[in-house]
Design an enzyme around this catalytic site. Structure first.
Site, PDB file in Angstrom:
ATOM      1  N   HIS A 105     -14.712 -25.360   3.961  1.00  0.00           N
ATOM      2  CA  HIS A 105     -13.774 -25.867   2.955  1.00  0.00           C
ATOM      3  C   HIS A 105     -12.749 -24.854   2.470  1.00  0.00           C
ATOM      4  CE1 HIS A 105     -16.448 -23.919   0.003  1.00  0.00           C
ATOM      5  NE2 HIS A 105     -15.404 -23.931  -0.792  1.00  0.00           N
TER       6      HIS A 105
HETATM    7  C1  UD1 Z   1     -13.145 -24.800  -5.523  1.00  0.00           C
HETATM    8  C2  UD1 Z   1     -13.163 -23.296  -5.818  1.00  0.00           C
HETATM    9  C3  UD1 Z   1     -14.029 -22.554  -4.824  1.00  0.00           C
HETATM   10  C4  UD1 Z   1     -15.385 -23.229  -4.603  1.00  0.00           C
HETATM   11  C5  UD1 Z   1     -15.147 -24.704  -4.257  1.00  0.00           C
HETATM   12  C6  UD1 Z   1     -16.450 -25.454  -4.024  1.00  0.00           C
HETATM   13  C7  UD1 Z   1     -11.042 -22.526  -6.822  1.00  0.00           C
HETATM   14  C8  UD1 Z   1      -9.788 -21.764  -6.609  1.00  0.00           C
HETATM   15  N1  UD1 Z   1     -11.825 -22.718  -5.745  1.00  0.00           N
HETATM   16  O1  UD1 Z   1     -12.374 -25.032  -4.377  1.00  0.00           O
HETATM   17  O2  UD1 Z   1     -14.242 -21.235  -5.336  1.00  0.00           O
HETATM   18  O3  UD1 Z   1     -16.067 -22.600  -3.531  1.00  0.00           O
HETATM   19  O4  UD1 Z   1     -14.456 -25.304  -5.337  1.00  0.00           O
HETATM   20  O5  UD1 Z   1     -16.193 -26.763  -3.552  1.00  0.00           O
HETATM   21  O6  UD1 Z   1     -11.308 -22.945  -7.919  1.00  0.00           O
HETATM   22  N2  UD1 Z   1     -11.173 -33.048  -4.291  1.00  0.00           N
HETATM   23  C9  UD1 Z   1     -11.600 -34.364  -4.314  1.00  0.00           C
HETATM   24  N3  UD1 Z   1     -12.643 -34.704  -5.104  1.00  0.00           N
HETATM   25  C10 UD1 Z   1     -13.296 -33.792  -5.876  1.00  0.00           C
HETATM   26  C11 UD1 Z   1     -12.839 -32.464  -5.851  1.00  0.00           C
HETATM   27  C12 UD1 Z   1     -11.797 -32.109  -5.057  1.00  0.00           C
HETATM   28  O7  UD1 Z   1     -11.064 -35.222  -3.633  1.00  0.00           O
HETATM   29  O8  UD1 Z   1     -14.240 -34.172  -6.580  1.00  0.00           O
HETATM   30  C13 UD1 Z   1     -10.084 -32.656  -3.386  1.00  0.00           C
HETATM   31  C14 UD1 Z   1      -8.731 -32.597  -4.005  1.00  0.00           C
HETATM   32  O9  UD1 Z   1      -7.909 -33.353  -3.231  1.00  0.00           O
HETATM   33  C15 UD1 Z   1      -8.315 -31.134  -3.952  1.00  0.00           C
HETATM   34  C16 UD1 Z   1      -9.244 -30.517  -2.952  1.00  0.00           C
HETATM   35  O10 UD1 Z   1     -10.381 -31.377  -2.851  1.00  0.00           O
HETATM   36  O11 UD1 Z   1      -6.999 -30.998  -3.582  1.00  0.00           O
HETATM   37  C17 UD1 Z   1      -9.712 -29.168  -3.364  1.00  0.00           C
HETATM   38  O12 UD1 Z   1     -10.178 -29.160  -4.704  1.00  0.00           O
HETATM   39  P1  UD1 Z   1      -9.981 -27.876  -5.642  1.00  0.00           P
HETATM   40  O13 UD1 Z   1     -10.147 -28.267  -7.035  1.00  0.00           O
HETATM   41  O14 UD1 Z   1      -8.766 -27.151  -5.228  1.00  0.00           O
HETATM   42  O15 UD1 Z   1     -11.234 -26.993  -5.336  1.00  0.00           O
HETATM   43  P2  UD1 Z   1     -11.965 -26.534  -4.012  1.00  0.00           P
HETATM   44  O16 UD1 Z   1     -11.137 -26.367  -2.832  1.00  0.00           O
HETATM   45  O17 UD1 Z   1     -13.162 -27.409  -3.890  1.00  0.00           O
END
Ligand code: UD1
Length: 358
Positions: A204
């Protein structure tokens, strides 16, 4: 003692579980604040129910968005909550944008700040997590380190006050839930997996998902393994697979799943032959469960697992990933490099002491 604990993303729910139990056992008041960074039921709610976390007192419902926007919105909303609650401590976990926002909000209001998982470094400033953890550490009054390496990293940055080696609350969670996970989870049976007969994969990190060539390389490596591979797909990765249209795997040994809850993850991990991952926390979970790990990253914060021979780094080169998987693994159980269990209780005790016994 009144503690405002900030959580927002999956790995934080896991760390907060045992610490929250330790607050309750010591009779302290914990106000759990969910930033809403992760919001899908299988990225958030399932962890609360499985780990016995209390319902958050507040959900800031920030959701996803660009880095600065997401962090800024959390900062504004957290400031309001902290002003209303006036906690004795703000407690943040790990390295996410929720960690950074909680740290800045506490620091600017001059509220005492404790950081769990202090001192971790990848030395890769291309990762948002690296900025988040450095800044959180430099805001914190109490720095709760999981390893001696973390303590040494802080010392190199001139941070020596309030630094304590406490161990890792994720270890407490693994010890508490590993057996229960095996009893409760029915997933291995449903997927017709045999113990030791499959690989577990997760991907991820933005540097693996946001570059179609790199993502394709990793997928090719997974599909070249001589084992069935279970691969629960993070929403960011699902989006990338759809965007780049690289989801077609050459062989059918890779099983793409929805994100899993904590118990299903622990159950599948402990019986896997090997883990391939770019997750931070799962490298440690594999180590504690005695499962070999290939980390799909150029570096790791958990250097102890590599030094012990249970973790190998392999990133951009498909042949190197396969070689890392196939080279023989240690036959002795992993050494105890993360200290003794009980980090959660030690964290609560240190916060009590620093708050003058409140
Ligand atoms: C975050 C953390 C990372 C951790 C990871 C675990 C930061 C900078 N990074 O990254 O340290 O290892 O979480 O998963 O804070 N999304 C959904 N549903 C959800 C959550 C996210 O659809 O419930 C999608 C969104 O479209 C988003 C993408 O996933 O754009 C990434 O979500 P984001 O909040 O950026 O965090 P992670 O990449 O998960």
């Amino acid at each position: 003692m009144k503690v405002a604990a900030i959580v927002g993303a999956r790995p934080q729910f896991v760390k907060a579980g045992p610490v929250s139990q330790a607050f309750a056992a010591a009779g302290h008041r914990e106000i759990l604040i969910h930033t809403g960074q992760h919001y899908d039921a299988n990225m958030s709610q399932v962890f609360f129910s499985e780990l016995g976390l209390p319902e958050p007192a507040v959900n800031l419902e920030v959701g996803s968005g660009p880095q600065g926007w997401q962090t800024g919105l959390m900062l504004m909303r957290l400031e309001e909550v902290f002003q209303a609650e006036q906690p004795d401590w703000v407690l943040v976990y790990g390295d996410t944008n929720s960690t950074l926002a909680g740290s800045l909000a506490a620091c600017k209001l001059r509220l005492p700040l404790a950081h769990v998982e202090a001192g971790l470094r990848s030395f890769n400033r291309a990762m948002p997590e690296e900025h988040n953890r450095v800044l959180a550490d430099h805001c914190a009054d109490l720095l709760l380190c999981p390893t001696p390496t973390a303590v040494a990293n802080l010392e190199h940055e001139g941070v020596v006050q309030g630094v304590h080696l406490v161990g890792d609350p994720m270890y407490d969670a693994v010890l508490q839930f590993a057996a229960l996970a095996r009893q409760r989870s029915t997933l291995a049976g449903e997927l017709q997996l045999t113990s030791g007969g499959y690989a577990f994969a997760t991907i991820h990190r933005p540097y693996n998902t946001d570059d179609p060539v790199q993502l394709q390389r990793l997928l090719k490596a997974l599909s070249a393994l001589d084992l069935p591979v279970v691969f629960p797909v993070h929403p960011r990765t699902r989006g990338a697979l759809e965007r780049w249209n690289v989801g077609t795997l050459e062989r059918s040994n890779v099983r793409l799943l929805e994100p899993l809850g904590y118990l299903d993850t622990l159950a599948l991990l402990q019986d896997a032959a090997i883990l391939l991952t770019d997750s931070g926390g799962m490298q440690k979970e594999a180590f504690w469960l005695g499962v070999p790990c290939v980390t799909l990253r150029p570096e790791t914060e958990w250097v102890e697992t590599v030094a012990a021979g249970w973790n190998r780094l392999a990133w951009t080169d498909e042949a190197a990933i396969l070689a890392a998987v196939r080279k023989p693994w240690p036959t002795e159980p992993p050494p105890q490099v993360f200290g003794q269990p009980g980090a959660s209780t030690r964290i609560v005790k240190l916060m009590e002491e620093a708050a003058g016994g409140r």
